[in-house]
Design a protein around this motif. Sequence first.
Motif, PDB file in Angstrom:
ATOM      1  N   SER A 191       0.808  -1.225   0.000  1.00  0.00           N
ATOM      2  CA  SER A 191       0.000   0.000   0.000  1.00  0.00           C
ATOM      3  C   SER A 191       0.840   1.274   0.000  1.00  0.00           C
ATOM      4  CB  SER A 191      -0.961  -0.002   1.198  1.00  0.00           C
ATOM      5  OG  SER A 191      -0.259  -0.087   2.427  1.00  0.00           O
ATOM      6  N   ARG A 192       1.930   1.301   0.755  1.00  0.00           N
ATOM      7  CA  ARG A 192       2.769   2.508   0.801  1.00  0.00           C
ATOM      8  C   ARG A 192       3.610   2.650  -0.460  1.00  0.00           C
ATOM      9  NH1 ARG A 192       6.330   2.155   5.770  1.00  0.00           N
ATOM     10  NH2 ARG A 192       6.935   4.259   5.110  1.00  0.00           N
ATOM     11  N   GLY A 193       3.686   1.585  -1.234  1.00  0.00           N
ATOM     12  CA  GLY A 193       4.399   1.627  -2.504  1.00  0.00           C
ATOM     13  C   GLY A 193       3.479   1.935  -3.670  1.00  0.00           C
ATOM     14  N   CYS A 194       2.250   2.349  -3.371  1.00  0.00           N
ATOM     15  CA  CYS A 194       1.289   2.716  -4.413  1.00  0.00           C
ATOM     16  C   CYS A 194       0.789   4.141  -4.169  1.00  0.00           C
ATOM     17  CB  CYS A 194       0.099   1.762  -4.425  1.00  0.00           C
ATOM     18  SG  CYS A 194       0.504   0.084  -4.950  1.00  0.00           S
ATOM     19  N   ALA A 195       0.325   4.766  -5.237  1.00  0.00           N
ATOM     20  CA  ALA A 195      -0.227   6.125  -5.142  1.00  0.00           C
ATOM     21  C   ALA A 195      -1.163   6.340  -6.316  1.00  0.00           C
ATOM     22  CB  ALA A 195       0.893   7.174  -5.165  1.00  0.00           C
ATOM     23  N   THR A 196      -1.984   7.367  -6.199  1.00  0.00           N
ATOM     24  CA  THR A 196      -2.820   7.766  -7.324  1.00  0.00           C
ATOM     25  C   THR A 196      -2.808   9.286  -7.415  1.00  0.00           C
ATOM     26  OG1 THR A 196      -4.929   7.358  -8.432  1.00  0.00           O
ATOM     27  CG2 THR A 196      -5.023   7.841  -6.057  1.00  0.00           C
ATOM     28  N   PHE A 197      -3.529   9.838  -8.378  1.00  0.00           N
ATOM     29  CA  PHE A 197      -3.479  11.293  -8.579  1.00  0.00           C
ATOM     30  C   PHE A 197      -4.643  11.983  -7.898  1.00  0.00           C
ATOM     31  CE2 PHE A 197      -6.077   9.707 -12.053  1.00  0.00           C
ATOM     32  CZ  PHE A 197      -7.062  10.673 -12.210  1.00  0.00           C
ATOM     33  N   ASP A 198      -4.556  13.295  -7.800  1.00  0.00           N
ATOM     34  CA  ASP A 198      -5.581  14.088  -7.128  1.00  0.00           C
ATOM     35  C   ASP A 198      -6.219  15.044  -8.135  1.00  0.00           C
ATOM     36  OD1 ASP A 198      -7.092  14.875  -4.922  1.00  0.00           O
ATOM     37  OD2 ASP A 198      -5.754  16.556  -4.467  1.00  0.00           O
ATOM     38  N   PHE A 199      -7.532  14.909  -8.331  1.00  0.00           N
ATOM     39  CA  PHE A 199      -8.283  15.780  -9.233  1.00  0.00           C
ATOM     40  C   PHE A 199      -9.604  16.110  -8.542  1.00  0.00           C
ATOM     41  CE2 PHE A 199     -10.719  16.598 -13.259  1.00  0.00           C
ATOM     42  CZ  PHE A 199      -9.923  17.643 -13.719  1.00  0.00           C
ATOM     43  N   PRO A 200      -9.603  17.157  -7.732  1.00  0.00           N
ATOM     44  CA  PRO A 200     -10.767  17.449  -6.890  1.00  0.00           C
ATOM     45  C   PRO A 200     -11.999  17.866  -7.694  1.00  0.00           C
ATOM     46  CG  PRO A 200      -9.136  19.209  -6.747  1.00  0.00           C
ATOM     47  CD  PRO A 200      -8.503  18.117  -7.527  1.00  0.00           C
ATOM     48  N   VAL A 201     -13.135  17.808  -7.033  1.00  0.00           N
ATOM     49  CA  VAL A 201     -14.415  18.149  -7.659  1.00  0.00           C
ATOM     50  C   VAL A 201     -14.383  19.556  -8.247  1.00  0.00           C
ATOM     51  CG1 VAL A 201     -16.874  18.538  -7.218  1.00  0.00           C
ATOM     52  CG2 VAL A 201     -15.720  16.588  -6.170  1.00  0.00           C
ATOM     53  N   SER A 202     -13.744  20.484  -7.552  1.00  0.00           N
ATOM     54  CA  SER A 202     -13.705  21.878  -8.010  1.00  0.00           C
ATOM     55  C   SER A 202     -13.078  22.001  -9.394  1.00  0.00           C
ATOM     56  CB  SER A 202     -12.926  22.737  -7.008  1.00  0.00           C
ATOM     57  OG  SER A 202     -11.600  22.239  -6.835  1.00  0.00           O
ATOM     58  N   MET A 203     -12.106  21.133  -9.713  1.00  0.00           N
ATOM     59  CA  MET A 203     -11.478  21.146 -11.031  1.00  0.00           C
ATOM     60  C   MET A 203     -12.296  20.347 -12.041  1.00  0.00           C
ATOM     61  SD  MET A 203      -7.487  20.704  -9.930  1.00  0.00           S
ATOM     62  CE  MET A 203      -6.908  20.728 -11.627  1.00  0.00           C
ATOM     63  N   ALA A 204     -12.889  19.251 -11.582  1.00  0.00           N
ATOM     64  CA  ALA A 204     -13.648  18.382 -12.483  1.00  0.00           C
ATOM     65  C   ALA A 204     -14.872  19.091 -13.058  1.00  0.00           C
ATOM     66  CB  ALA A 204     -14.072  17.117 -11.747  1.00  0.00           C
ATOM     67  N   ARG A 205     -15.432  20.020 -12.306  1.00  0.00           N
ATOM     68  CA  ARG A 205     -16.615  20.738 -12.795  1.00  0.00           C
ATOM     69  C   ARG A 205     -16.336  21.501 -14.084  1.00  0.00           C
ATOM     70  NH1 ARG A 205     -17.552  22.357  -7.083  1.00  0.00           N
ATOM     71  NH2 ARG A 205     -19.218  21.037  -6.244  1.00  0.00           N
ATOM     72  N   ASN A 206     -15.069  21.854 -14.293  1.00  0.00           N
ATOM     73  CA  ASN A 206     -14.698  22.621 -15.479  1.00  0.00           C
ATOM     74  C   ASN A 206     -14.247  21.729 -16.636  1.00  0.00           C
ATOM     75  OD1 ASN A 206     -15.117  25.083 -14.074  1.00  0.00           O
ATOM     76  ND2 ASN A 206     -13.101  24.872 -13.121  1.00  0.00           N
TER      77      ASN A 206
END
Length: 241
Positions: A191-206
């Motif tokens: 688990s600590r050797g994995c990651a994903t990206f961050d794309f919050p709702v505020s950005m997705a709305r656009n």
Amino acid sequence: MVLQTVEILKNEIPFEEESVYISEDSKAGLVLVDIINGFCTVGAGSLAPREPNRQISEMIEESEKLAKVFCDKKWPVLAFLDSHQPGKLEHPYPPHCITGTDESNLVPALSWIEEEPNVTIRRKDCYDGFVGSIQEDGSNVFVDWVKNNKIQVLVVVGICTDICVLDFVCSTLSAKNHGLLGSLEDVVVYSRGCATFDFPVSMARNSKDLLAHPQEMMHHVGLYMAKGRGAKIARQVSFIM
């Protein structure tokens, strides 16, 4: 608010993590999924982080530690590198990790593994490294790698937890259950050797095509789904002399 939501999610769909111990006589293999500049290095491409990210930094650090152990022991390592031909889109994402650019190369902390004799590099043009290992003649580089090295324990790290890592893990588990992977017994996602990206709702709305993708929440979901398919989720990977 986001942290509260993550805690609610973890309470509603919890899963158990375990400590995994690998002995010297284990037939272990390590798979690194897409730990490349285009997904991990700040400002390196359209899907790269825009600013330093704790989860991604920890993933790189932990993956490098494991790679050093495996290379010191001359144990097999396979690294998938996302690499796309110009003009060949991977919907719904914008052009990324184009073959021949630095985006599709390993991050600086792991570039040294390309010179290691126990390391296999496989460039792929799809989410799933299992599918991306299929050759024109129908053979599969990953399947052959597992069988030739008689791997029993497969440790998986990389990015993104809920996309490329999860897709690869699910395909591998299906292939194992179907008897295609020889002596493979366990698939371990660190688990600590994995990651994903961050794309919050505020950005997705656009954005017309891209969905919101809160990092901590989707990281948890990815691990939960891998566990549900039969993978072991490790909070710690240790080596027994």
